[in-house]
Design a protein around this motif. Sequence first.
Motif, PDB file in Angstrom:
ATOM      1  N   GLU A  73       0.827  -1.208   0.000  1.00  0.00           N
ATOM      2  CA  GLU A  73       0.000   0.000   0.000  1.00  0.00           C
ATOM      3  C   GLU A  73       0.862   1.260   0.000  1.00  0.00           C
ATOM      4  OE1 GLU A  73      -3.296   2.501   0.020  1.00  0.00           O
ATOM      5  OE2 GLU A  73      -3.066   0.378  -0.495  1.00  0.00           O
ATOM      6  N   GLN A  77       0.896   4.158  -2.952  1.00  0.00           N
ATOM      7  CA  GLN A  77       0.625   5.575  -2.742  1.00  0.00           C
ATOM      8  C   GLN A  77       1.798   6.447  -3.177  1.00  0.00           C
ATOM      9  OE1 GLN A  77      -2.308   6.816  -1.900  1.00  0.00           O
ATOM     10  NE2 GLN A  77      -3.171   4.755  -1.718  1.00  0.00           N
ATOM     11  N   THR A  83       1.082  12.355  -4.875  1.00  0.00           N
ATOM     12  CA  THR A  83       2.074  12.221  -3.803  1.00  0.00           C
ATOM     13  C   THR A  83       3.419  12.753  -4.251  1.00  0.00           C
ATOM     14  OG1 THR A  83       0.911  10.257  -2.983  1.00  0.00           O
ATOM     15  CG2 THR A  83       3.164  10.610  -2.216  1.00  0.00           C
ATOM     16  N   PHE A 146      -3.791  13.361   2.579  1.00  0.00           N
ATOM     17  CA  PHE A 146      -3.416  11.953   2.684  1.00  0.00           C
ATOM     18  C   PHE A 146      -4.508  11.127   3.364  1.00  0.00           C
ATOM     19  CE2 PHE A 146       1.162  13.450   2.420  1.00  0.00           C
ATOM     20  CZ  PHE A 146       1.353  12.931   1.154  1.00  0.00           C
ATOM     21  N   ASP A 149      -8.216  11.370   1.338  1.00  0.00           N
ATOM     22  CA  ASP A 149      -8.259  10.728   0.027  1.00  0.00           C
ATOM     23  C   ASP A 149      -8.183   9.208   0.123  1.00  0.00           C
ATOM     24  OD1 ASP A 149      -7.909  11.053  -3.037  1.00  0.00           O
ATOM     25  OD2 ASP A 149      -6.198   9.804  -2.467  1.00  0.00           O
ATOM     26  N   THR A 150      -7.778   8.662   1.261  1.00  0.00           N
ATOM     27  CA  THR A 150      -7.386   7.260   1.324  1.00  0.00           C
ATOM     28  C   THR A 150      -8.523   6.285   1.046  1.00  0.00           C
ATOM     29  OG1 THR A 150      -6.315   5.616   2.713  1.00  0.00           O
ATOM     30  CG2 THR A 150      -7.704   7.217   3.837  1.00  0.00           C
ATOM     31  N   LYS A 177      -4.690   1.542   5.633  1.00  0.00           N
ATOM     32  CA  LYS A 177      -4.803   2.819   4.937  1.00  0.00           C
ATOM     33  C   LYS A 177      -4.398   3.976   5.851  1.00  0.00           C
ATOM     34  CE  LYS A 177      -6.747   1.858   0.840  1.00  0.00           C
ATOM     35  NZ  LYS A 177      -6.256   2.383  -0.469  1.00  0.00           N
ATOM     36  N   THR A 180      -0.576   3.983   6.449  1.00  0.00           N
ATOM     37  CA  THR A 180       0.110   4.486   5.254  1.00  0.00           C
ATOM     38  C   THR A 180      -0.012   6.001   5.149  1.00  0.00           C
ATOM     39  OG1 THR A 180      -0.323   2.404   4.085  1.00  0.00           O
ATOM     40  CG2 THR A 180       0.227   4.332   2.751  1.00  0.00           C
ATOM     41  N   SER A 181      -1.207   6.525   5.389  1.00  0.00           N
ATOM     42  CA  SER A 181      -1.406   7.974   5.342  1.00  0.00           C
ATOM     43  C   SER A 181      -0.590   8.672   6.424  1.00  0.00           C
ATOM     44  CB  SER A 181      -2.886   8.303   5.507  1.00  0.00           C
ATOM     45  OG  SER A 181      -3.654   7.705   4.479  1.00  0.00           O
ATOM     46  N   SER A 248     -13.626  10.696   4.999  1.00  0.00           N
ATOM     47  CA  SER A 248     -13.264   9.817   3.890  1.00  0.00           C
ATOM     48  C   SER A 248     -14.132   8.566   3.842  1.00  0.00           C
ATOM     49  CB  SER A 248     -11.784   9.432   3.992  1.00  0.00           C
ATOM     50  OG  SER A 248     -11.384   8.644   2.881  1.00  0.00           O
TER      51      SER A 248
END
Length: 334
Positions: A73, A77, A83, A146, A149-150, A177, A180-181, A248
């Motif tokens: 992931e 991204q 990004t 970040f 949008d995930t 998610k 990662t963000s 989100s």
Amino acid sequence: MSDNNGRADWGVPKAAGTEGQRSGRETLTTVHTDPGAINDMVASASREHIGHTSSDGSIDGFVSGKTLPLRVELLRQLRRRRTQALLGFLVLLPFILWAAFEFGDDGGNRRSGGFVDLATASAPNFVVFVLFAAGSFLLPMIVALFFGDTIASESSWSSLKYLLSMPIPRMRLLKQKAITSGLLSLLALVLLPLVALLVGVIFYGTGEAVSPTGDAVPFSDSLLAMAFAVLYLAVHLMWVAAVALFLSVSTDAPLGAVGGAVLVSILSQILDQITALGDLRDYLPTHYAFAWSDLISTDIDWSAMTEGAFSAVCYAAVFGLLAARRFARKDITS
């Protein structure tokens, strides 16, 4: 076709008969099947077994904790254009600010005034100015981008339902998610002051960090102060991350989730400027946004940063739980 005795005749030519009879008869290809091959396939199929290891219907060998690896992931991204463009802008921003001071009407390395006046005094002061300039809008916008949008982007691409049908458990998907963000947001928060420090060292030297109150902090101590400032910003912006994550999972429009979190931040900053609210301003999530500036002092006051961190964690916990509850019960149709 059959012969006179009623037996089927499948493409085996007759030895007797006229040429006209043979030419009028349709000849089919004879298929020879190996009985041994059939027996091997039957034996192979009998050894295949799909078992269940738990009440949720998962099959043998399925481990939900191994679905959607973090590395996969994160690389996905990082390959996205938005990004790469955002990180590139953060690298370019300190150079743009340096050019603004270089070609503008600047009075030199002044050691008095506010953060803007002290920006060119030394490399640490330039970093302080960059963080101060980006703290009101840019940094909250990056975190909102970040986190907002995930999940919403997967819904807008109609790929969220396919991720869940792989199957990836919902809470596992949301956690991966969010992590990662968070890593991408932390990368952005570290990258900006790091490049600003490099630009400051090259053009302004490794002098002391001078605060608006007149305190002078040695370069080595100022580096430690900058590290703590980035750490505080990472904790403080957790509330923006949680709000953006909640939006989100509540909408299929990434722009709505990102813009909603940014608007909440702007509204909080506007309300914080209204002195008539009195002590109520202390409960606004942005009230302690610049508490990290107390680090540029010979006698550091940690009270504002402690209250700011506690406030951010509380807001993040509330909106994070709301996001998890909403995503667990949401009807995924896209």
